[in-house]
Design a protein around this motif. Structure first.
Motif, short mmCIF file in Angstrom:
data_model
loop_
_atom_site.label_atom_id
_atom_site.label_comp_id
_atom_site.label_asym_id
_atom_site.label_seq_id
_atom_site.Cartn_x
_atom_site.Cartn_y
_atom_site.Cartn_z
N ARG A 49 -5.78 -2.87 -9.86
CA ARG A 49 -7.21 -3.91 -10.24
C ARG A 49 -8.83 -2.70 -10.52
N SER A 50 -7.84 -1.77 -10.69
CA SER A 50 -8.99 -1.01 -11.43
C SER A 50 -8.29 0.91 -11.99
N PHE A 51 -8.94 1.39 -13.19
CA PHE A 51 -8.54 2.57 -13.32
C PHE A 51 -9.12 3.96 -12.79
N PRO A 92 -12.36 -1.12 -15.21
CA PRO A 92 -12.03 -2.24 -15.37
C PRO A 92 -10.61 -2.94 -15.57
N ALA A 93 -9.34 -3.61 -15.06
CA ALA A 93 -8.32 -3.53 -15.62
C ALA A 93 -7.44 -3.82 -16.04
N ARG A 94 -8.50 -4.61 -17.09
CA ARG A 94 -8.29 -5.24 -18.50
C ARG A 94 -7.57 -4.95 -19.65
N LEU A 166 -5.30 1.69 -9.90
CA LEU A 166 -5.04 1.76 -8.53
C LEU A 166 -4.86 0.10 -7.70
N ASP A 167 -4.92 0.00 -6.44
CA ASP A 167 -4.63 -1.20 -5.67
C ASP A 167 -5.97 -2.08 -5.22
N ILE A 168 -6.78 -0.83 -6.06
CA ILE A 168 -8.91 -1.92 -5.22
C ILE A 168 -9.57 -2.01 -6.88
N GLU A 169 -10.79 -2.73 -7.06
CA GLU A 169 -11.11 -2.71 -8.26
C GLU A 169 -12.52 -1.66 -7.82
N THR A 170 -12.26 -0.64 -7.28
CA THR A 170 -13.79 -0.01 -6.47
C THR A 170 -12.90 1.16 -5.87
N VAL A 190 -3.34 4.00 -4.85
CA VAL A 190 -2.09 4.45 -6.38
C VAL A 190 -0.92 4.03 -6.27
N LEU A 191 -1.07 3.12 -7.37
CA LEU A 191 0.19 2.59 -7.47
C LEU A 191 1.14 2.58 -8.47
N ALA A 192 0.22 3.75 -9.63
CA ALA A 192 0.72 4.81 -10.56
C ALA A 192 0.57 5.45 -11.30
N SER A 193 0.93 6.30 -12.11
CA SER A 193 -0.27 7.67 -12.59
C SER A 193 0.54 7.59 -13.66
#
Length: 211
Positions: A49-51, A92-94, A166-170, A190-193
């Motif tokens: 949902r964000s980086f 943003p996740a995009r 990340l699994d959250i937008e902010t 953290v989903l992945a790094s």
């Protein structure tokens, strides 16, 4: 997740154009181009949902009394601490890339402003504390400011460029938040790094292969 930092091969020297300080024969160091590097990431996990971008140097001397002092050296045996060079969160996740120079293009005495960066939100980097005693440079340094290790350091410095999915937008951070705040806010999200490490030194006495 995969990260490419244009111009830096993992474990190899970072180009001078990304540095805050470059070697100068007369004065040891002068300002560099201080351009933020192009960052490209892919293989992003579902649910992102964000980086967050974090760049840090874990090789900064914990005791800096002899740093950049004529006739002295910074011993490689001194314990080292993290120095944060770049904090950019709530990307943003995009997004899948950040162009070169997007968050810094030159040294700005007294630092860049807080709040929104090119995308996301800028955090406070460690130049804020490092330059606090310099009347010409003291200020609040947000976003990217590149490598500038002590020119008399016996140790080669390693710069970790990281992107975290990340699994959250902010992360809910604002104002003068620092690297420790970012790491704490990311815990459990953290989903992945992905990471690329570039090296850098201003010490001409280190072996040629390290420069």
């Amino acid at each position: 997740m995969k990260l490419t930092v244009s111009g830096i091969e993992d474990g190899n020297p970072a180009p001078e154009k990304f540095a805050f300080g470059v070697f100068n024969e007369d004065d040891h160091m002068s300002f560099g181009a201080n351009r933020s590097p192009e960052m490209i990431w892919d293989q992003v996990p579902e649910g992102t949902r964000s980086f967050a971008i974090v760049m840090f140097d874990p090789d900064v001397p914990s005791i800096a009394d002899d740093a950049n002092q004529e006739g002295k050296t910074v011993s490689k045996d001194i314990p080292r601490v993290d120095f944060f060079h770049w904090l950019l969160v709530d990307i943003p996740a995009r997004m899948r890339c950040l162009p070169e120079g997007e968050d810094s293009d030159g040294v700005i005495p007294k630092g860049k402003g807080s709040g929104g960066g090119p995308v996301g939100v800028r955090g406070l980097n460690s130049f804020t504390q490092f330059l606090a005693g310099n009347p010409d440079m003291a200020g609040t340094y947000f976003g990217y400011d590149g490598p500038c290790p002590p020119w008399n350091d016996e140790l080669l410095h390693h710069y970790h460029y990281e992107v975290h999915a990340l699994d959250i937008e902010t992360l809910g951070l604002s104002g003068e938040f620092d690297g420790a705040s970012v790491r704490n806010a990311m815990k459990g999200h953290v989903l992945a790094s992905a990471r690329v490490i570039g090296t850098y030194t201003l010490n001409p006495d280190l072996p040629e292969c390290q420069r």
